[in-house]
Design a protein around this motif. Structure first.
Motif, PDB file in Angstrom:
ATOM      1  N   ARG A   1       2.655  10.891 -10.892  1.00 26.04           N
ATOM      2  CA  ARG A   1       1.523  11.877 -11.163  1.00 26.04           C
ATOM      3  C   ARG A   1       2.466  13.246 -11.059  1.00 26.04           C
ATOM      4  O   ARG A   1       2.232  14.200 -11.952  1.00 26.04           O
TER       5      ARG A   1
ATOM      6  N   LEU B   1       0.721  -1.139  -0.090  1.00 22.24           N
ATOM      7  CA  LEU B   1      -0.018  -0.093   0.012  1.00 22.24           C
ATOM      8  C   LEU B   1       0.936   1.319  -0.023  1.00 22.24           C
ATOM      9  O   LEU B   1       0.613   2.211  -0.709  1.00 22.24           O
TER      10      LEU B   1
ATOM     11  N   LEU C   1      -3.538   9.099   3.547  1.00 20.89           N
ATOM     12  CA  LEU C   1      -3.678   8.144   2.404  1.00 20.89           C
ATOM     13  C   LEU C   1      -4.876   7.390   2.261  1.00 20.89           C
ATOM     14  O   LEU C   1      -5.613   7.109   2.915  1.00 20.89           O
TER      15      LEU C   1
ATOM     16  N   SER D   1       2.790   1.478  -3.416  1.00 20.42           N
ATOM     17  CA  SER D   1       2.156   1.760  -4.584  1.00 20.42           C
ATOM     18  C   SER D   1       1.504   3.377  -4.382  1.00 20.42           C
ATOM     19  O   SER D   1       1.338   3.753  -5.314  1.00 20.42           O
ATOM     20  N   SER D   2       1.528   3.811  -3.137  1.00 21.35           N
ATOM     21  CA  SER D   2       1.062   5.262  -2.886  1.00 21.35           C
ATOM     22  C   SER D   2       2.235   6.056  -3.608  1.00 21.35           C
ATOM     23  O   SER D   2       2.008   7.074  -3.978  1.00 21.35           O
TER      24      SER D   2
ATOM     25  N   ASN E   1       2.376   5.952  -7.308  1.00 23.50           N
ATOM     26  CA  ASN E   1       1.472   6.939  -7.869  1.00 23.50           C
ATOM     27  C   ASN E   1       1.653   8.506  -7.581  1.00 23.50           C
ATOM     28  O   ASN E   1       1.521   9.025  -8.711  1.00 23.50           O
ATOM     29  N   ASP E   2       2.163   8.672  -6.589  1.00 22.85           N
ATOM     30  CA  ASP E   2       2.492  10.260  -5.962  1.00 22.85           C
ATOM     31  C   ASP E   2       3.444  10.512  -7.191  1.00 22.85           C
ATOM     32  O   ASP E   2       3.566  11.658  -7.549  1.00 22.85           O
TER      33      ASP E   2
ATOM     34  N   ILE F   1      -5.042   5.930  -7.227  1.00 19.04           N
ATOM     35  CA  ILE F   1      -5.211   5.417  -6.035  1.00 19.04           C
ATOM     36  C   ILE F   1      -4.297   3.998  -5.824  1.00 19.04           C
ATOM     37  O   ILE F   1      -4.360   3.335  -6.873  1.00 19.04           O
ATOM     38  N   PRO F   2      -3.593   3.741  -4.782  1.00 17.72           N
ATOM     39  CA  PRO F   2      -3.399   4.639  -3.643  1.00 17.72           C
ATOM     40  C   PRO F   2      -2.648   5.767  -3.852  1.00 17.72           C
ATOM     41  O   PRO F   2      -1.880   6.091  -4.760  1.00 17.72           O
ATOM     42  N   ALA F   3      -3.195   6.672  -3.100  1.00 19.46           N
ATOM     43  CA  ALA F   3      -2.408   8.187  -3.139  1.00 19.46           C
ATOM     44  C   ALA F   3      -2.067   8.822  -1.678  1.00 19.46           C
ATOM     45  O   ALA F   3      -2.974   8.420  -0.736  1.00 19.46           O
ATOM     46  N   SER F   4      -1.237   9.518  -1.684  1.00 19.90           N
ATOM     47  CA  SER F   4      -1.084  10.059  -0.271  1.00 19.90           C
ATOM     48  C   SER F   4      -0.648  11.585  -0.259  1.00 19.90           C
ATOM     49  O   SER F   4       0.064  12.152  -1.486  1.00 19.90           O
TER      50      SER F   4
END
Lengths: 224, 633
Positions: A77, A66, B472, A69-70, A73-74, B413-416
Motif C-alpha cells: 500500500r 497473519l 491489527l 501478510s499484514s 499489505n502495509d 486486510i490484514p492491515a496494521s
C-alpha cells in the motif's frame, strides 16, 4: 536480497523479521519503481503468506501468516503510491516532513494550534486572490446568491492549481532520479549528498501537499 | 476431507442459507422442509421452544410478541443507535435493559441478545448440514455485509460460537458473490458487485487477476434494503386505514404483521406484473383494498433506491475508476429483482448487469467456495485467493476530540498500524486509548469500537515511557491490539472494554446455555417424530384390519397384534421417545406377516411406508399496494 518470508523448500510461513518495506520486497530503497513488477511480486507473496492459504497450518504458523501478510499489505500500500513511497523513504532517512504533512496537520489539530501555513512565494498572489473569491462564494451561498462569473473565476484558478500540481509531480520525479543515482552509487554517495536530495524531496512534497489542500478546499466550496 | 467439512453460511436479514462445495460445484443444502431459503425468523412455541424459519413465520402473525425478524439489524449495535429501527420494527427491548449493556430482545417471557437469536438460525442451518452429511458440522465460513463495522462482525462471530460453530472466516457478502461468479469464468478485469438485500446494501469493486480477487474499494449502508421498502408500504397502508376508517392499527401487532405480509407479497408481484391488487382483512370484518401500479410503486420507492447511488459513486471515486472502466456488474440480493433497481444500476455503470446466478443464493454459494479454499482447495478453486479490504477507516481519539486515522478505509486486510504513546504526568502507569471506526473528523461522529487501558507502565518521569501499540485488522475485518513498553521491554497489559458487544465470559455462558437447550431440542424433536410415526403405523394397521389379509391371520397373531397396539398407544401418551420407538418397532415386527399377506394379495398399503406428512409452508406471491385512494369494504 528478499527477507525469507517462507521456507524455500517446504513453503511454510516463517516468523516476520523486522525490515523496512523496500527490503520486504527485496528492493533497494529506490524511488523510481516498476509498479507493475511490484504488483506481480505482491500477488506472488500473497499466495504464500495470506491467512486463507495457511488456515490449516498450526496456530504458530497461522499467527506468523497473519503478521507477515499484514506487513506485506502495509508495504504494498505504501510503496505503490508515489507520494506515500516518497514520504516513507524520507521517514526512513529520519527526515521530518514539515507544515503540510499529514503528521504535522494532525499534530497541529491535536494541540489545537493553528497550523503554520507557509505559502510558497510564487503562489502568494494567486492564493490571496483565490481565498478572497472563496470567501465571496461562501457568502453568496449563505445569502442564496448565484454569481456565475465568480464561479468561472474559481474554476479557472482550480485548473491552474491542478496544472501546478502536475508540474510538481514531474519535478518530484526528477529528484527521484537524483536520489536513485545516489543509491546506485552505494556507499560512495556522501551523507551531504543524501541530505541535499532529501531536502529537495521534502520541499517538493510540501509544496505539492499545499496545492493539494487548496484544490480540496476549492472542490469543497464549489460542491456545497 | 471428511474431517474438514467446512460449510458456507449466508446469515441474511430476511433469509439464511447454508452451502457446501460438492465436488467442484457449490450447492445449497436444503432444510428439512426441502427449501433452500431459511427465513431469518425466530419464535418461541407454546412450550418456550425456539422455532426457526417458515414455522416461525406463522407466529409473526399469530403470536407476534413471541417472534422476531430482521435481527441482523441489531447485531453489534447499542440501544442509542437503534432508535430509528425501533420506530419501524417491532423489536421489543427487555424492560430491564441497562445503559451500555448488550441489547436484549423479549420473546414471550424470555430475553435474548441479537447474537443468541442469530445463533438459533445458525444452529438450524448447522442441523440441515448435519442431516445432509450424516455427521457433525463444526466449522463454517459466515458472510457479513462488506460495510459491517468491527462490532457487527464480532457479534456475528459470537453468534457462530454460540451455535457451536468455529467461524473460520467472515467473508464480505459481495466478495463472496464474486467468488461464486468467478468460479466458472476465470477471467481478468474489473467487476462491480451491487448487493441490495433485505436490510443491507453493499457495493464492492474488484480487480480479478489470474484467480486473485482483489477488492479495490467498498462502500455501503448497513441499514438499507428491502425492509425499508416494506416499511414504506406498511406506513402508507396504516395511514390510509387510520385516515379513512379511523382505526389506528399501529399498536396492533397482529394486524401490522398481516399488512406486512400482504405488502411484501405485493412488492414481489410488482417485479413481474404491471399492477397488483391489495386486499387486506382488517379487524371488524373490514377490508383494505387498493390497486398499485408499477409506476406508482416505482415513484414511491425511488428515494429508497436512490440511497444506493452515493455509496456507488464514492466506491468508484475511491477506486479511481470511471463507469466505463468497469468490465462487468453483478447483482446480488433479493431486492435486485426490482426492475427499477436494475435500471438504476444500468444507468450508474453504463452497462447491463449480470443476473445469471440466483441473487438469493449466490452469496451462500460464494461462502462455500471460500470454505473450500480454507479447507485446502480443490481443482475448481485452485489458484483462487480473496484479498479483501476494511470498509471503514480505523482511528484513535487524540486531544481535542479529533480522530487520528491510522488505517484508512479500503486498505487490504490484514492491515496494521503502530502508534507510540507516552505519559503526561510523572509516575503515570496507565494510558487510556479510545479506538474509533469511521470517516468523520471528530471522534464523537465516529463509531466507538473500544476503550483500551494500557496498564502496568513502569513509573517513570513524564514523557519517558514509550509504549508501542500495534493495531491489527485480521482477514475477518476484526481488530486486535497489542502493546509493549519499549524502554522496559515489558508487555503492557490491555484491558478491552468493547463499546458494543459481549465479553468472552458472556459468550461462554451462552454456549453452555445453547448446549442445554440443544439436548432439550433434540428430545422434543425426537418425540414429535416418534409420535408422527405412531400415527402412521396405527393408520396403516386400521387399514390392514379391514383388508382381506386380516382374515388370513391366526387368532393368536391377532391377539398378539392387539396387545402391541395397546402398549404403543399407552407409551405414545408419555414423554419417552425411546419407549415409543421400541413399541413401534415391536408392532412393526408383529405385523410383518400381515404386511406380507397384504402385498401378496396385492392389497398394497402404507404399512411399511414412510411418514409423508410434510407440510409445505411456502407461500406464493399474491396481492397489493398504495398511491390513489384506497377502498374499503
Amino acid at each position: 536480497m528478499r527477507a525469507a518470508h517462507f521456507c524455500e523448500s517446504c513453503g511454510k510461513v516463517q516468523p516476520p523479521v523486522p525490515v523496512d518495506y523496500f527490503s520486504f520486497f527485496g528492493l533497494p530503497p529506490r524511488l523510481s519503481l516498476d509498479v507493475a513488477a511490484l504488483e506481480k511480486s505482491f500477488y506472488e507473496l500473497s499466495r504464500k503468506l495470506h491467512p486463507d492459504l495457511n488456515a490449516r497450518a498450526g496456530s504458530q504458523e497461522q499467527e506468523w501468516s497473519l503478521e507477515q501478510s499484514s506487513l506485506l499489505n502495509d508495504a504494498y500500500r505504501t510503496l505503490r503510491d508515489p507520494i506515500k513511497r516518497t514520504e516513507y523513504l524520507l521517514h526512513l532517512e529520519g527526515v521530518l516532513l514539515e507544515e503540510q504533512s499529514k503528521s504535522a496537520t494532525e499534530q497541529a489539530r491535536a494541540t489545537g494550534e493553528l497550523k503554520k501555513q507557509i505559502v510558497p512565494p510564487d503562489l502568494l498572489e494567486e492564493v490571496f486572490e483565490l481565498n478572497l473569491h472563496l470567501e465571496e462564494l461562501r457568502m453568496n451561498k449563505k445569502m442564496g446568491d448565484d454569481d456565475p462569473a465568480l464561479f468561472e473565476e474559481i474554476g479557472k484558478a482550480k485548473l491552474s492549481l491542478e496544472a501546478k500540481h502536475e508540474a510538481l509531480l514531474r519535478e518530484l520525479q526528477t529528484y527521484w532520479k537524483e536520489w536513485d543515482g545516489l543509491i546506485d552509487r552505494g556507499p560512495d554517495a556522501s551523507t551531504t549528498d543524501r541530505q541535499r536530495v532529501s531536502g529537495k524531496l521534502v520541499d517538493v512534497l510540501n509544496r505539492r501537499n499545499y496545492i493539494r489542500n487548496l484544490v480540496r478546499d476549492v472542490n469543497a466550496a464549489m460542491e456545497n | 476431507m471428511a474431517t474438514d467439512r467446512i460449510v458456507g453460511i449466508d446469515l441474511g436479514t430476511t433469509n439464511s442459507l447454508v452451502a457446501f462445495m460438492q465436488g467442484e460445484t457449490p450447492v445449497v443444502i436444503p432444510g428439512d422442509d426441502g427449501l433452500n431459503l431459511l427465513p431469518s425468523v425466530v419464535a418461541l412455541d407454546a412450550n418456550n421452544q425456539p422455532v426457526i424459519g417458515n414455522a416461525a413465520r406463522n407466529s409473526l402473525i399469530e403470536t407476534p410478541e413471541r417472534a422476531v425478524y430482521s435481527i441482523k439489524r441489531l447485531m453489534g449495535r447499542g440501544s442509542e443507535d437503534i432508535q430509528e429501527e425501533l420506530k419501524l420494527f417491532p423489536f421489543r427491548l427487555a424492560d430491564d435493559l441497562q445503559a451500555g449493556e448488550v441489547l436484549r430482545i423479549t420473546l414471550g417471557d424470555k430475553t435474548f441478545t441479537p447474537p443468541e437469536i442469530s445463533a438459533l438460525i445458525l444452529r438450524q442451518l448447522k442441523r440441515s448440514a448435519e442431516r445432509f452429511f450424516g455427521g457433525p458440522v463444526t466449522k463454517a465460513v459466515i458472510t457479513v455485509p462488506a460495510y459491517f463495522n468491527d462490532a457487527q462482525r464480532q457479534a456475528t462471530k459470537d453468534a457462530g460460537r454460540i451455535a457451536g460453530l468455529e467461524v473460520l472466516r467472515l467473508v464480505n457478502e459481495p466478495t463472496a458473490a464474486s467468488l461464486a461468479y468467478g468460479l466458472d469464468k476465470k477471467r481478468n478485469g474489473i467487476v462491480a458487485v451491487y448487493d441490495l438485500g433485505g436490510g443491507t446494501f453493499d457495493i464492492s469493486i474488484l480487480k480479478l487477476h489470474d484467480g486473485i480477487f482483489e477488492v479495490i474499494a467498498t462502500n455501503g449502508d448497513t441499514h438499507l434494503g428491502g425492509d425499508d421498502i416494506d416499511n414504506l408500504l406498511i406506513t402508507i397502508a396504516l395511514d390510509d386505514i387510520r385516515g379513512d376508517l379511523g382505526i389506528d392499527l399501529r399498536r396492533n401487532a397482529e394486524a401490522v404483521q398481516a399488512i406486512r405480509k400482504a405488502v411484501i407479497d405485493a412488492k414481489i408481484a410488482l417485479s413481474s406484473q404491471p399492477s397488483v391488487k391489495l386486499d387486506i382483512e382488517l379487524p371488524g370484518n373490514k377490508h383494505y383494498l387498493r390497486e398499485i401500479t408499477r409506476n406508482q410503486y416505482e415513484q414511491l420507492i425511488q428515494p429508497v433506491i436512490d440511497r444506493t447511488v452515493g455509496p456507488c459513486k464514492q466506491a468508484m471515486k475511491d477506486a479511481n475508476l470511471k463507469p466505463e472502466q468497469i468490465d462487468e456488474v453483478v447483482l446480488v440480493g433479493g431486492s435486485t429483482r426490482i426492475p427499477k433497481v436494475r435500471a438504476l444500476v444500468k444507468e450508474l455503470f453504463h452497462r447491463e448487469p449480470h443476473t445469471d446466478l440466483n441473487p438469493d443464493e449466490v452469496v451462500a454459494l460464494g461462502a462455500a467456495v471460500q470454505a473450500n479454499i480454507l479447507g485446502g482447495g480443490s481443482e475448481a478453486t485452485e489458484n483462487m485467493l480473496l484479498l479483501d479490504v476494511t470498509p471503514l477507516s480505523l482511528g484513535i481519539e487524540v486531544a481535542g476530540g479529533v480522530t487520528d486515522k491510522i488505517i484508512l478505509r479500503n486498505s487490504t486486510i490484514p492491515a496494521s498500524a503502530t502508534q507510540f504513546y507516552t505519559t503526561q504526568i510523572d509516575g503515570q502507569t496507565n494510558v487510556a486509548i479510545h479506538v474509533l471506526q469511521g470517516e468523520r473528523e471528530l471522534a464523537k461522529d465516529c463509531r466507538s469500537l473500544a476503550r483500551f487501558d494500557l496498564k502496568g507502565i513502569p513509573p517513570m518521569a513524564a514523557g519517558i515511557p514509550r509504549v508501542e501499540v500495534k493495531f491489527l485488522i485480521d482477514a475477518n475485518g476484526i481488530l486486535h491490539v497489542s502493546a509493549r513498553e519499549q524502554r522496559s521491554g515489558k508487555e503492557a497489559e490491555i484491558q478491552v472494554q468493547p463499546s458494543y458487544g459481549l465479553t468472552d465470559e458472556q459468550v461462554e455462558g451462552m454456549i453452555l446455555d445453547s448446549f442445554d437447550n440443544a439436548e432439550e431440542d433434540f428430545r422434543q424433536r425426537q418425540l414429535i417424530e416418534a409420535r408422527a410415526e405412531t400415527t402412521t403405523i396405527l393408520t396403516a394397521l386400521e387399514k390392514g384390519k379391514k383388508s382381506a389379509a386380516w382374515g388370513a391371520l391366526t387368532t393368536d397373531e391377532k391377539k398378539q397384534i392387539a396387545k402391541m397396539e395397546k402398549s404403543l398407544v399407552a407409551v405414545n401418551a408419555e414423554q419417552d421417545y425411546q419407549a415409543i420407538r421400541k413399541a413401534i418397532d415391536a408392532l412393526n415386527q408383529g405385523t410383518m406377516r400381515l404386511a406380507e399377506l397384504m402385498m401378496d394379495t396385492a392389497v398394497s398399503s402404507a404399512l411399511k411406508g414412510k411418514n409423508m406428512d410434510e407440510t409445505d409452508l411456502g407461500e406464493g406471491p399474491t396481492a397489493p399496494h398504495p398511491m390513489a385512494k384506497a377502498e374499503f369494504e
